[in-house]
Design an enzyme around this catalytic site. Structure first.
Site, mmCIF file in Angstrom:
data_model
loop_
_atom_site.group_PDB
_atom_site.id
_atom_site.type_symbol
_atom_site.label_atom_id
_atom_site.label_comp_id
_atom_site.label_asym_id
_atom_site.label_seq_id
_atom_site.Cartn_x
_atom_site.Cartn_y
_atom_site.Cartn_z
ATOM 1 N N LYS A 38 44.289 -8.838 75.134
ATOM 2 C CA LYS A 38 44.882 -7.550 75.547
ATOM 3 C C LYS A 38 43.886 -6.415 75.308
ATOM 4 O O LYS A 38 42.914 -6.584 74.555
ATOM 5 C CB LYS A 38 46.163 -7.317 74.755
ATOM 6 C CG LYS A 38 45.927 -7.150 73.253
ATOM 7 C CD LYS A 38 47.234 -7.096 72.478
ATOM 8 C CE LYS A 38 46.963 -6.974 70.982
ATOM 9 N NZ LYS A 38 48.202 -7.076 70.194
ATOM 10 N N TYR A 270 28.980 21.766 66.720
ATOM 11 C CA TYR A 270 30.068 22.751 66.766
ATOM 12 C C TYR A 270 30.627 23.087 65.393
ATOM 13 O O TYR A 270 30.883 22.195 64.584
ATOM 14 C CB TYR A 270 31.214 22.217 67.633
ATOM 15 C CG TYR A 270 30.864 22.042 69.083
ATOM 16 C CD1 TYR A 270 30.241 23.065 69.799
ATOM 17 C CD2 TYR A 270 31.178 20.858 69.747
ATOM 18 C CE1 TYR A 270 29.932 22.898 71.147
ATOM 19 C CE2 TYR A 270 30.886 20.690 71.084
ATOM 20 C CZ TYR A 270 30.259 21.709 71.780
ATOM 21 O OH TYR A 270 29.962 21.535 73.104
HETATM 22 C C1 LIG Z 1 47.884 -8.151 69.277
HETATM 23 C C2 LIG Z 1 48.786 -9.276 69.021
HETATM 24 C C3 LIG Z 1 48.325 -10.450 68.420
HETATM 25 C C4 LIG Z 1 46.930 -10.591 67.844
HETATM 26 O O1 LIG Z 1 46.900 -9.931 66.594
HETATM 27 P P1 LIG Z 1 45.577 -10.009 65.699
HETATM 28 O O2 LIG Z 1 45.996 -9.443 64.392
HETATM 29 O O3 LIG Z 1 44.568 -9.180 66.391
HETATM 30 O O4 LIG Z 1 45.210 -11.433 65.644
HETATM 31 C C5 LIG Z 1 49.187 -11.520 68.316
HETATM 32 N N1 LIG Z 1 50.455 -11.438 68.780
HETATM 33 C C6 LIG Z 1 50.935 -10.313 69.340
HETATM 34 C C7 LIG Z 1 52.336 -10.278 69.807
HETATM 35 C C8 LIG Z 1 50.127 -9.189 69.470
HETATM 36 O O5 LIG Z 1 50.627 -8.082 70.020
#
Ligand SMILES: *Cc1c(COP(=O)(O)O)cnc(C)c1O
Length: 390
Positions: A38, A270
């Site tokens: 993702k 800045y």
């Molecule tokens: C993002 C996510 C993961 C992976 O989590 P990590 O801690 O990065 O391994 C697993 N399951 C779900 C539902 C997630 O949203």
């Protein structure tokens, strides 16, 4: 790797990613592995990372949004793929036609899936999500009976196949947290209830990266690894990446755009939050918050220039920030390493997280599309060579 000069680049080491997948599989030898890709593979690039994870044996890919899942299909991925963050309207039909396993947390979603199935003319693969205590998505335990009954009826009607029952941890990155046991208890109850009602899911799963690394009793049939696959530890409490044989995959570098001598008392960037303490050399690093460098790194972010750690001097601007080289010199075009695996002495994403009050997940994920990704260690898709574990 291309030697074309570049303002900045995020080098993504796919050989490291494949080795990380293998290290994670070795931690969960009886479970299948889902590569969570993702958010553009946590900023690393979804398509190349998904391909590399498949080459290293990942049976599953996982995405949050349906658009992310459909993009993987459009890029040619044909393996098992679960997508879990749905809103009314789906697009369920496209997902069903693309053979994506869809997560369902409530009756409204199951109803939309079955409507899409009738339109698509083929059954959907559905995974039921129970909220075991995270308090985010997932069916409340009190509503589980109704959801299981509806899914079983849809399965008997040939509309869906319930391929999974699953959940997600709240505090797996804090080993020993009491919520872990509590969530597992609720999960066990939900699994037994679904089994008693006649559901036969292929995969039961709850483990994310920290659970994969530290809680073997949570592995069930499948582990869903995200951050660890990118060589980043879920939290300092869990440990360092190298404790688990993991290697950071992303290295973020930039070419110095200006190097100049300035007198003492010179304000920098800045707001003049930094004023040179004496005559010194300032180097301009041409990345800023539009590239995903946190503005919170102003005055704190670590950068390797000329073999030494420097600290962001003054504000991080939209496109650039400055480091004070003190008594050292550098040349325009020299490399600044913001973070990487650490073997050249550079900071890691974890160091940036500590310096900016966030987690390493965010450090890599927020690196924006303006920074080109450069892939190394890639095995061509049509290659007949095998991944030998280099
Ligand atoms: C993002 C996510 C993961 C992976 O989590 P990590 O801690 O990065 O391994 C697993 N399951 C779900 C539902 C997630 O949203």
């Amino acid at each position: 790797m291309s030697e074309t000069p570049m303002r900045a680049r995020a080098v993504v080491d796919l050989a490291a990613l494949r080795a990380n997948v293998r290290a994670l599989r070795a931690r969960a030898p009886r479970a299948q592995l889902m590569a969570v890709v993702k958010a553009d593979a946590y900023g690393h690039g979804a398509v190349p990372c998904a391909r590399a994870a498949r080459q290293a044996g990942a049976e599953w890919l996982g995405t949050a949004t349906p658009q992310e899942a459909l993009a993987l299909r459009a890029a040619g991925d044909t393996g098992r793929l679960l997508c879990w963050l749905w809103t009314p309207g789906g697009p369920w039909r496209e997902a069903v036609e693309a053979d994506i396993d869809v997560s369902v947390s409530g009756l409204w979603a199951l109803e939309e899936v079955t409507a899409a199935v009738r339109a698509a003319g083929r059954p959907a693969r559905v995974q039921l999500k129970i909220d075991t205590g995270l308090g985010r998505n997932g069916c409340q335990p009190g509503d589980w009976e109704k959801l299981v009954a509806a899914a079983r009826d849809a399965e008997r009607a040939g509309l869906v196949k319930v391929t999974g029952v699953w959940s997600h941890f709240a505090c797996a990155d804090e080993p020993g947290h009491p919520s872990i046991r509590a969530q597992l208890g609720v999960f066990e109850d939900a699994l037994s209830y679904a089994a008693r009602e006649g559901l036969t899911p292929e995969v039961r799963h709850i483990a994310n990266s920290p659970a994969t690394l530290t809680l073997p009793e949570t592995h069930y049939d499948l582990v869903r690894t995200g951050v660890a696959m990118y060589g980043i530890s879920p939290s300092p409490e869990v440990g360092l990446p190298e404790d688990f044989g993991l290697r950071p995959v992303m290295t973020l570098t930039a070419s110095l755009a200006s190097v100049k001598r300035v007198p003492g008392g010179h304000g920098v960037s800045y707001g003049h939050l930094y004023v040179t303490p004496g005559e010194t050399t300032l180097a301009l690093v041409p990345v800023g918050y539009a590239d995903g460098i946190p503005r919170a790194a102003s005055g704190t972010g670590p950068v390797l220039v000329g073999g030494k750690w420097r600290t962001v001097a003054g504000r991080v601007a939209m496109d650039q920030f400055v480091v004070d080289l003190g008594g050292d010199t550098a040349r325009v075009g020299d490399e600044a390493v913001l973070f990487g695996p650490g073997d050249r002495g550079e900071p890691t994403a974890e160091d940036w997280a500590r310096a900016t009050g966030t987690i390493a997940y965010e450090v890599v994920t927020r690196i924006s599309a303006r920074v080109p990704r450069v892939y190394t260690g890639e095995i061509p898709e049509d290659s007949t060579s095998h991944d030998t574990g280099e």
